[in-house]
Design an enzyme around this catalytic site. Sequence first.
Site: not given
Length: 186
Positions: A62, A135
């Site tokens: 992430h 993301c």
Amino acid sequence: LAVTAANTGEEASKISVLTDVAWDAGATEPEVVRLNVYDLTRWRFVEAYNRRVLPLGAGVFHVGIEVFGCEYQFGFRSEGTGVTKSKPGADSGHHFRGSINLGRTQLTKAEVEATLRELAKEWHGIEYDVIRRNCFHFAHVAAQRLGARPLPDWVDRLPRLAAGAFSLCMLQQTTLCGAPLCGANI
């Protein structure tokens, strides 16, 4: 490039094989744009997996973009923007791995804040998609708009491969033994 691990010395020796990655040791200039990289979860097996495959240029991550002392990330939200602003490296849902220096923005702090407010209007949380709008996609766009260098290829290799495989599968609409494949109703 020099490699400095964000974690232990043992990890530094493991990731030093990946010569195109340089973890940022924590430059303090506020105009420096950083890509903050997290393990996808806080689960120990994900952390261990990433430690093992990072030298090969892979992993499940992430990311967030840090500039002027704030970190901006994109994720699912049922209402409003999917962009959140937080303290850098402090995402409670992910294990922080390290930061990568993407260069300096030439924008002022006010221009950066205005740019990120515009991005927040464009990136609705309900539009989050693990393969097509995640993301990494946000971080690519944010880095570009801030005038920073592109994200390193290895950081989003897995979702790009998944997106490519999914797209190819959907385009081909292939069947095997008369059974539809790739997302068709069975």
